[in-house]
Design an enzyme around this catalytic site. Structure first.
Site, PDB file in Angstrom:
ATOM      1  N   ASP A 226       0.849  -1.197   0.000  1.00  0.00           N
ATOM      2  CA  ASP A 226       0.000   0.000   0.000  1.00  0.00           C
ATOM      3  C   ASP A 226       0.883   1.245   0.000  1.00  0.00           C
ATOM      4  OD1 ASP A 226      -2.748  -1.248   0.463  1.00  0.00           O
ATOM      5  OD2 ASP A 226      -1.563  -2.117   2.091  1.00  0.00           O
TER       6      ASP A 226
ATOM      7  N   PHE B 268      -2.656  -5.685  -8.298  1.00  0.00           N
ATOM      8  CA  PHE B 268      -2.360  -4.269  -8.086  1.00  0.00           C
ATOM      9  C   PHE B 268      -1.412  -3.727  -9.152  1.00  0.00           C
ATOM     10  CE2 PHE B 268      -4.538  -2.580  -4.445  1.00  0.00           C
ATOM     11  CZ  PHE B 268      -5.118  -3.724  -3.915  1.00  0.00           C
TER      12      PHE B 268
HETATM   13  C1  LIG Z   1      -1.919  -3.080  -2.233  1.00  0.00           C
HETATM   14  S1  LIG Z   1      -2.099  -4.720  -1.663  1.00  0.00           S
HETATM   15  C2  LIG Z   1      -1.087  -5.656  -2.779  1.00  0.00           C
HETATM   16  C3  LIG Z   1      -1.486  -7.101  -2.854  1.00  0.00           C
HETATM   17  C4  LIG Z   1      -0.669  -7.978  -3.818  1.00  0.00           C
HETATM   18  N1  LIG Z   1       0.728  -8.078  -3.391  1.00  0.00           N
HETATM   19  C5  LIG Z   1      -0.757  -7.480  -5.238  1.00  0.00           C
HETATM   20  O1  LIG Z   1       0.270  -7.019  -5.767  1.00  0.00           O
HETATM   21  O2  LIG Z   1      -1.830  -7.571  -5.833  1.00  0.00           O
HETATM   22  C6  LIG Z   1      -1.113  -4.736  -0.173  1.00  0.00           C
HETATM   23  C7  LIG Z   1      -1.474  -5.861   0.766  1.00  0.00           C
HETATM   24  O3  LIG Z   1      -0.583  -5.866   1.885  1.00  0.00           O
HETATM   25  C8  LIG Z   1      -1.310  -6.271   3.030  1.00  0.00           C
HETATM   26  N2  LIG Z   1      -0.591  -5.798   4.212  1.00  0.00           N
HETATM   27  C9  LIG Z   1      -0.321  -4.509   4.545  1.00  0.00           C
HETATM   28  N3  LIG Z   1       0.375  -4.448   5.682  1.00  0.00           N
HETATM   29  C10 LIG Z   1       0.564  -5.744   6.105  1.00  0.00           C
HETATM   30  C11 LIG Z   1       1.204  -6.315   7.232  1.00  0.00           C
HETATM   31  N4  LIG Z   1       1.785  -5.558   8.149  1.00  0.00           N
HETATM   32  N5  LIG Z   1       1.198  -7.657   7.354  1.00  0.00           N
HETATM   33  C12 LIG Z   1       0.588  -8.432   6.416  1.00  0.00           C
HETATM   34  N6  LIG Z   1      -0.043  -7.943   5.320  1.00  0.00           N
HETATM   35  C13 LIG Z   1      -0.049  -6.604   5.168  1.00  0.00           C
HETATM   36  C14 LIG Z   1      -2.676  -5.634   2.836  1.00  0.00           C
HETATM   37  O4  LIG Z   1      -3.673  -6.312   3.565  1.00  0.00           O
HETATM   38  C15 LIG Z   1      -2.866  -5.754   1.323  1.00  0.00           C
HETATM   39  O5  LIG Z   1      -3.589  -6.925   0.976  1.00  0.00           O
END
Ligand SMILES: C[S@@+](CC[C@H](N)C(=O)[O-])C[C@H]1O[C@@H](n2cnc3c(N)ncnc32)[C@H](O)[C@@H]1O
Length: 228
Positions: free
Chosen positions: A136, A209
């Protein structure tokens, strides 16, 4: 309490994610009920390597979303064990179904905060690689502290990745790519293998994403660092 644990406690106060509960489909709920017990890393296990049936170099994917990349990579790189960590329950449900349907024996899943996992379950040098794809970007300045790539977090990664191992990051948000460089370049544990970016390594599949970023006309940045 170790220094790493203290860092984990500190980092946990600022979350890189927002929990949005209550949006599970029945299929995702069923996957969590039936498959999480099969594939889940026991959160009480002090060494995440013990979750796998066979010893093999371990790749950790942080924030795997729906698990598209996790499943594709685990199928394409059968000599590695893969652990995915994600807090978003619907994504974990989808990923579990995909792992199960693909019949993958080299994948385990942790549904928890990656900071806690690294602080509590990843002994020094236990990881071969860490891959973080399209984290994110938290574009507003007041939210920058929520970005997962921070000096303390990178120190946790540096402790867990073995010497010679790799850290691979990708983003479609140019200011976050610059931020990643600013955090990682001064870090003594890592050396940048790019100039400063690398071409997309063959092991990284396209993710949801990434497609969204491309649809918005964004450039994609891959960053690859070696653990010194
Ligand atoms: C923008 S999405 C990207 C998902 C995937 N990697 C993609 O490229 O489609 C970022 C993901 O990171 C996860 N995330 C953020 N902080 C995290 C943390 N501290 N531990 C585990 N997951 C986390 C969020 O829940 C989200 O699903």
């Amino acid at each position: 309490m170790t220094l790493e644990r203290e860092e984990g406690e500190h980092l946990r106060r600022v979350r890189s994610f927002v929990r949005r509960p209550g949006r599970l489909t029945p299929a995702q709920q069923r996957a969590l009920d039936e498959l999480l017990p099969v594939y889940q890393l026991d959160p009480a296990l002090p060494d995440l390597r013990a979750a796998f049936e066979r010893p093999a170099p371990l790749v950790l994917e942080i924030g795997f979303g729906n698990g598209e990349a996790l499943v594709a990579m685990a199928a394409a790189e059968p000599d590695f064990n893969f652990l995915g960590v994600e807090v978003h329950e619907p994504g974990v449900g989808r990923a579990l179904r995909a792992v199960h349907e693909a019949g993958l024996g080299n994948v385990r899943v942790a549904m928890r905060d990656a900071v806690e996992l690294l602080s509590q379950q990843a002994p020094a040098g236990s990881l071969e690689q860490v891959r973080i794809y399209f984290p994110d970007p938290w574009p507003k300045k007041r939210h920058h502290k929520r970005r997962i790539i921070q000096p303390d977090f990178v120190n946790l990664l540096g402790a867990a990745i073995r010497s010679g191992g790799l850290l691979h990051l990708a983003t479609d948000w140019a200011p976050y790519a610059e931020w990643m460089l600013e955090v990682l370049e001064p870090c003594a544990a890592f050396s940048n293998l790019g100039q400063p970016w690398v071409d997309r390594p063959a092991w990284r599949p396209q993710t949801r994403f990434e497609r969204r970023g491309l649809g918005r006309g964004h450039d994609i940045f891959d960053l690859l660092f070696a653990r010194r």
